[in-house]
Enzyme design. Structure first.
Site, PDB file in Angstrom:
ATOM      1  N   ARG A   1      10.619  -1.188  10.957  1.00 32.26           N
ATOM      2  CA  ARG A   1       9.554  -0.844  11.895  1.00 32.26           C
ATOM      3  C   ARG A   1       9.511  -1.856  13.027  1.00 32.26           C
ATOM      4  NH1 ARG A   1       4.172   0.316   8.455  1.00 32.26           N
ATOM      5  NH2 ARG A   1       3.325  -0.788  10.240  1.00 32.26           N
TER       6      ARG A   1
ATOM      7  N   ARG B   1      -0.771  -8.895  13.863  1.00 36.31           N
ATOM      8  CA  ARG B   1      -1.297  -7.958  12.869  1.00 36.31           C
ATOM      9  C   ARG B   1      -2.080  -8.693  11.777  1.00 36.31           C
ATOM     10  NH1 ARG B   1       3.750  -5.049  10.858  1.00 36.31           N
ATOM     11  NH2 ARG B   1       2.347  -3.807   9.590  1.00 36.31           N
TER      12      ARG B   1
ATOM     13  N   LYS C   1       0.835  -1.212   0.000  1.00 34.73           N
ATOM     14  CA  LYS C   1       0.000   0.000   0.000  1.00 34.73           C
ATOM     15  C   LYS C   1       0.863   1.254   0.000  1.00 34.73           C
ATOM     16  CE  LYS C   1      -2.427  -0.995   3.798  1.00 34.73           C
ATOM     17  NZ  LYS C   1      -1.923  -2.320   4.196  1.00 34.73           N
TER      18      LYS C   1
ATOM     19  N   ARG D   1      11.116  -5.772   5.145  1.00 35.97           N
ATOM     20  CA  ARG D   1      10.756  -4.381   4.853  1.00 35.97           C
ATOM     21  C   ARG D   1      11.665  -3.388   5.586  1.00 35.97           C
ATOM     22  NH1 ARG D   1       4.696  -2.217   5.180  1.00 35.97           N
ATOM     23  NH2 ARG D   1       4.724  -2.801   7.377  1.00 35.97           N
TER      24      ARG D   1
ATOM     25  N   ARG E   1     -10.072   0.512   8.506  1.00 33.88           N
ATOM     26  CA  ARG E   1      -9.582  -0.831   8.802  1.00 33.88           C
ATOM     27  C   ARG E   1     -10.634  -1.665   9.518  1.00 33.88           C
ATOM     28  NH1 ARG E   1      -3.727   0.452   8.841  1.00 33.88           N
ATOM     29  NH2 ARG E   1      -2.517  -1.448   9.049  1.00 33.88           N
TER      30      ARG E   1
END
Ligand code: AMP
Length: 214
Positions: free
Chosen positions: A161, A172, A14, A128, A89
Site C-alpha cells: 500500500r 498515520r 484488523k 505488509r 476512527r
C-alpha cells in the site's frame, strides 16, 4: 448474528482477523479503507476526494465517511449483522454510529480492540503486502506468502500500500494516537470493549476472539 467493530492502530492485524471473522460468522466485512481504495482505483468522485487525505496519512472527513458507512449498513446483507473494520476512527464517528444503531433498533455486540505496542507497528507496516484480488494481508517477515508476491488464498498479485511508506506511517500513527485511541475509553465506558493481545499469532488471537464472542 454478530454486530462488531474492529479497533486498533494501523498494522494491528484488523484486516487479518476480519477475513477470519466474516468467514465464521457469515456477516459482511465493511472496511472503510477498502471502500476508499476501491474508489481511488476506479477514479470515482469519492476516490478523488479521499485520495489526498489518505496519501497524507490523515483521516477522510467525518461527514463523508459516516455517510458511506450508514448507507452501507442499510443494505439488505447487513440485516443479520456486520463487521466494521477501521470505522469508527473518531469520537464524532462513534457518536454517529451509536445514533444510527439506536434509530434502527440495533446495538453493538462487541468492540474488538487489538493492542500492539507502537514500536512494533512500524516494522509490521513496512513489511505488509496485500492481495490485489481478495484483500488478504501478509507480512514479508512474519506471515510470508508461500510464493513471493503471490496470494496463498487466490493466487492474486501482492502489492505494498502506498500509505505504508515510512513517511506516511508516522503521520498515520499520530492520527491514531490523537483521534482514534480515545475510542478505547469511549467503548470501555459503554461495556462492549474486549481487549486482545495483537502480538500473538493470528490464529491464537482469532481463537481468543471467538471464545469471547461465545
Ligand atoms: P485502513 O485501510 O483502515 O488503514 O485505512 C486507510 C486510510 O483510509 C486511513 O489512513 C484513512 O486515511 C482512511 N480511512 C479509513 N477509514 C477511515 C475512517 N473511519 N475515517 C476517516 N478516514 C478513514
Amino acid at each position: 448474528m454478530l454486530r462488531a467493530v474492529l479497533l486498533g492502530p494501523p498494522g494491528a492485524g484488523k484486516g487479518t482477523q476480519a477475513v477470519k471473522l466474516v468467514d465464521k460468522y457469515q456477516v459482511p466485512h465493511i472496511s472503510t479503507g477498502d471502500i476508499f481504495r476501491k474508489n481511488i482505483s476506479e477514479g470515482t468522485e469519492l476516490g478523488v476526494k479521499a485520495k489526498s487525505y489518505i496519501d497524507a496519512g490523515k483521516l477522510v472527513p467525518d461527514e463523508l465517511t459516516c455517510e458511506i458507512v450508514t448507507s452501507r449498513l442499510l443494505e439488505d446483507d447487513c440485516a443479520n449483522g456486520f463487521l466494521l473494520d477501521g470505522f469508527p476512527r473518531t469520537i464524532f464517528q462513534a457518536d454517529k454510529l451509536d445514533q444510527f444503531l439506536k434509530e434502527n433498533g440495533m446495538k453493538l455486540d462487541i468492540v474488538i480492540n487489538l493492542s500492539v505496542p507502537s514500536e512494533q507497528i512500524i516494522s509490521r507496516l513496512s513489511g505488509r503486502r496485500i492481495c490485489r484480488s481478495c484483500g488478504a494481508s501478509y507480512n514479508i517477515v512474519t506471515i510470508p506468502p508461500k510464493k513471493e508476491g503471490v496470494c496463498d488464498r487466490c493466487g492474486g498479485e501482492l502489492y505494498q500500500r502506498k500509505d505504508d511508506a515510512p513517511e506516511t506511517v508516522a503521520s498515520r500513527l499520530k492520527t491514531y494516537d490523537e483521534q482514534t485511541a480515545p475510542l478505547v475509553d469511549y467503548y470501555k465506558n459503554t461495556g462492549v470493549l474486549a481487549d486482545f493481545d495483537g502480538t500473538k499469532d493470528a490464529e491464537a488471537i482469532f481463537g481468543d476472539i471467538v471464545q469471547t464472542i461465545g
